[in-house]
Write a protein that holds these residues in place. Sequence first.
Motif, PDB file in Angstrom:
ATOM      1  N   ILE A   3     -80.315 -43.073 -24.927  1.00  0.00           N
ATOM      2  CA  ILE A   3     -79.468 -44.131 -24.376  1.00  0.00           C
ATOM      3  C   ILE A   3     -80.111 -45.451 -24.770  1.00  0.00           C
ATOM      4  N   LYS A   4     -79.325 -46.313 -25.393  1.00  0.00           N
ATOM      5  CA  LYS A   4     -79.825 -47.608 -25.854  1.00  0.00           C
ATOM      6  C   LYS A   4     -78.961 -48.703 -25.263  1.00  0.00           C
ATOM      7  N   THR A   5     -79.593 -49.798 -24.872  1.00  0.00           N
ATOM      8  CA  THR A   5     -78.842 -50.954 -24.410  1.00  0.00           C
ATOM      9  C   THR A   5     -79.606 -52.220 -24.738  1.00  0.00           C
ATOM     10  N   CYS A   6     -78.869 -53.277 -24.952  1.00  0.00           N
ATOM     11  CA  CYS A   6     -79.499 -54.589 -25.098  1.00  0.00           C
ATOM     12  C   CYS A   6     -78.988 -55.494 -23.982  1.00  0.00           C
ATOM     13  N   GLY A   7     -78.359 -54.889 -23.007  1.00  0.00           N
ATOM     14  CA  GLY A   7     -77.757 -55.660 -21.930  1.00  0.00           C
ATOM     15  C   GLY A   7     -78.445 -55.439 -20.606  1.00  0.00           C
ATOM     16  N   THR A   8     -77.669 -55.482 -19.550  1.00  0.00           N
ATOM     17  CA  THR A   8     -78.208 -55.402 -18.194  1.00  0.00           C
ATOM     18  C   THR A   8     -77.909 -54.074 -17.505  1.00  0.00           C
ATOM     19  N   THR A   9     -77.442 -53.078 -18.254  1.00  0.00           N
ATOM     20  CA  THR A   9     -77.169 -51.777 -17.668  1.00  0.00           C
ATOM     21  C   THR A   9     -78.454 -51.199 -17.086  1.00  0.00           C
ATOM     22  N   LYS A  10     -78.373 -50.699 -15.891  1.00  0.00           N
ATOM     23  CA  LYS A  10     -79.536 -50.173 -15.186  1.00  0.00           C
ATOM     24  C   LYS A  10     -79.698 -48.684 -15.525  1.00  0.00           C
ATOM     25  N   VAL A  62     -74.617 -46.034 -13.367  1.00  0.00           N
ATOM     26  CA  VAL A  62     -75.079 -47.262 -14.032  1.00  0.00           C
ATOM     27  C   VAL A  62     -73.925 -48.226 -14.299  1.00  0.00           C
ATOM     28  N   GLU A  63     -72.760 -47.868 -13.801  1.00  0.00           N
ATOM     29  CA  GLU A  63     -71.575 -48.720 -13.844  1.00  0.00           C
ATOM     30  C   GLU A  63     -71.171 -49.131 -15.249  1.00  0.00           C
ATOM     31  N   CYS A  64     -71.123 -48.131 -16.148  1.00  0.00           N
ATOM     32  CA  CYS A  64     -70.566 -48.377 -17.471  1.00  0.00           C
ATOM     33  C   CYS A  64     -69.581 -47.258 -17.781  1.00  0.00           C
ATOM     34  N   THR A  65     -68.753 -47.467 -18.782  1.00  0.00           N
ATOM     35  CA  THR A  65     -67.706 -46.500 -19.105  1.00  0.00           C
ATOM     36  C   THR A  65     -67.760 -46.123 -20.574  1.00  0.00           C
ATOM     37  N   ASN A  66     -67.222 -44.954 -20.876  1.00  0.00           N
ATOM     38  CA  ASN A  66     -67.125 -44.467 -22.240  1.00  0.00           C
ATOM     39  C   ASN A  66     -65.915 -45.123 -22.896  1.00  0.00           C
ATOM     40  N   VAL A  67     -66.156 -45.900 -23.946  1.00  0.00           N
ATOM     41  CA  VAL A  67     -65.084 -46.589 -24.656  1.00  0.00           C
ATOM     42  C   VAL A  67     -64.569 -45.725 -25.803  1.00  0.00           C
ATOM     43  N   TYR A  68     -65.472 -45.014 -26.473  1.00  0.00           N
ATOM     44  CA  TYR A  68     -65.094 -44.223 -27.645  1.00  0.00           C
ATOM     45  C   TYR A  68     -66.159 -43.163 -27.868  1.00  0.00           C
ATOM     46  N   SER A  69     -65.765 -41.989 -28.327  1.00  0.00           N
ATOM     47  CA  SER A  69     -66.749 -40.964 -28.653  1.00  0.00           C
ATOM     48  C   SER A  69     -66.427 -40.341 -30.005  1.00  0.00           C
ATOM     49  N   VAL A 129     -69.787 -44.641 -27.578  1.00  0.00           N
ATOM     50  CA  VAL A 129     -69.872 -46.091 -27.493  1.00  0.00           C
ATOM     51  C   VAL A 129     -69.435 -46.436 -26.081  1.00  0.00           C
ATOM     52  N   LEU A 130     -70.322 -47.054 -25.353  1.00  0.00           N
ATOM     53  CA  LEU A 130     -70.075 -47.337 -23.948  1.00  0.00           C
ATOM     54  C   LEU A 130     -69.775 -48.818 -23.757  1.00  0.00           C
ATOM     55  N   SER A 131     -69.375 -49.180 -22.561  1.00  0.00           N
ATOM     56  CA  SER A 131     -69.022 -50.565 -22.290  1.00  0.00           C
ATOM     57  C   SER A 131     -70.198 -51.513 -22.503  1.00  0.00           C
ATOM     58  N   GLU A 132     -71.410 -51.034 -22.394  1.00  0.00           N
ATOM     59  CA  GLU A 132     -72.559 -51.867 -22.744  1.00  0.00           C
ATOM     60  C   GLU A 132     -73.584 -51.079 -23.553  1.00  0.00           C
ATOM     61  N   PRO A 133     -74.122 -49.973 -23.043  1.00  0.00           N
ATOM     62  CA  PRO A 133     -75.091 -49.228 -23.857  1.00  0.00           C
ATOM     63  C   PRO A 133     -74.372 -48.244 -24.778  1.00  0.00           C
ATOM     64  N   SER A 134     -75.156 -47.497 -25.529  1.00  0.00           N
ATOM     65  CA  SER A 134     -74.642 -46.398 -26.335  1.00  0.00           C
ATOM     66  C   SER A 134     -75.404 -45.140 -25.955  1.00  0.00           C
ATOM     67  N   LEU A 135     -74.723 -44.006 -26.004  1.00  0.00           N
ATOM     68  CA  LEU A 135     -75.297 -42.718 -25.622  1.00  0.00           C
ATOM     69  C   LEU A 135     -75.161 -41.771 -26.800  1.00  0.00           C
ATOM     70  N   PHE A 136     -76.275 -41.129 -27.172  1.00  0.00           N
ATOM     71  CA  PHE A 136     -76.276 -40.147 -28.245  1.00  0.00           C
ATOM     72  C   PHE A 136     -76.820 -38.839 -27.680  1.00  0.00           C
ATOM     73  N   VAL A 137     -76.073 -37.756 -27.848  1.00  0.00           N
ATOM     74  CA  VAL A 137     -76.474 -36.462 -27.325  1.00  0.00           C
ATOM     75  C   VAL A 137     -76.669 -35.515 -28.505  1.00  0.00           C
ATOM     76  N   PHE A 138     -77.925 -35.174 -28.754  1.00  0.00           N
ATOM     77  CA  PHE A 138     -78.281 -34.205 -29.777  1.00  0.00           C
ATOM     78  C   PHE A 138     -78.521 -32.873 -29.077  1.00  0.00           C
ATOM     79  N   PRO A 139     -78.570 -31.781 -29.811  1.00  0.00           N
ATOM     80  CA  PRO A 139     -78.862 -30.493 -29.155  1.00  0.00           C
ATOM     81  C   PRO A 139     -80.221 -30.472 -28.471  1.00  0.00           C
ATOM     82  N   TYR A 140     -81.147 -31.331 -28.895  1.00  0.00           N
ATOM     83  CA  TYR A 140     -82.514 -31.305 -28.392  1.00  0.00           C
ATOM     84  C   TYR A 140     -82.956 -32.587 -27.700  1.00  0.00           C
ATOM     85  N   LYS A 141     -82.086 -33.619 -27.662  1.00  0.00           N
ATOM     86  CA  LYS A 141     -82.489 -34.847 -26.974  1.00  0.00           C
ATOM     87  C   LYS A 141     -81.267 -35.697 -26.636  1.00  0.00           C
TER      88      LYS A 141
END
Length: 129
Positions: free
Chosen positions: A60-67, A28-35, A45-57
Amino acid sequence: MAAIGFEGYEKRSPGFTKAQVDEILNPVECTNVYSLSNEHVDSYVLSEPSLFVFPYKIVIKTCGTTKLLISISAILKLAESISLTVQSTRYTRGCFIFPSAQSYPYRSFTEEVSVMDGHFEKFGLASKE
């Protein structure tokens, strides 16, 4: 994209490796900025979206154009590699001001749902009207 729920979360390793996260993000052409991690969640915290990894789910959230739909195959591959099975999925999105300016499958919610169904019908998780 919203939560992809997994059964068998107790088998999940404590956090993904950088290589595993990159495997999800590279298509999806984004990078991990901070974890940041704790015993409940790994957040990225990604270059555009954010990724949250729980043990059960995974969320991925974005308000941009990440595919984000492109990341589904990589997420499913990673889940399989650590013996997790998909229990449920949820996909939501707002409305585009210029939907015709978007690339496939992001021109309409119907197209996006079709892509989701292509990945999740095999788990018995086809879309509901």
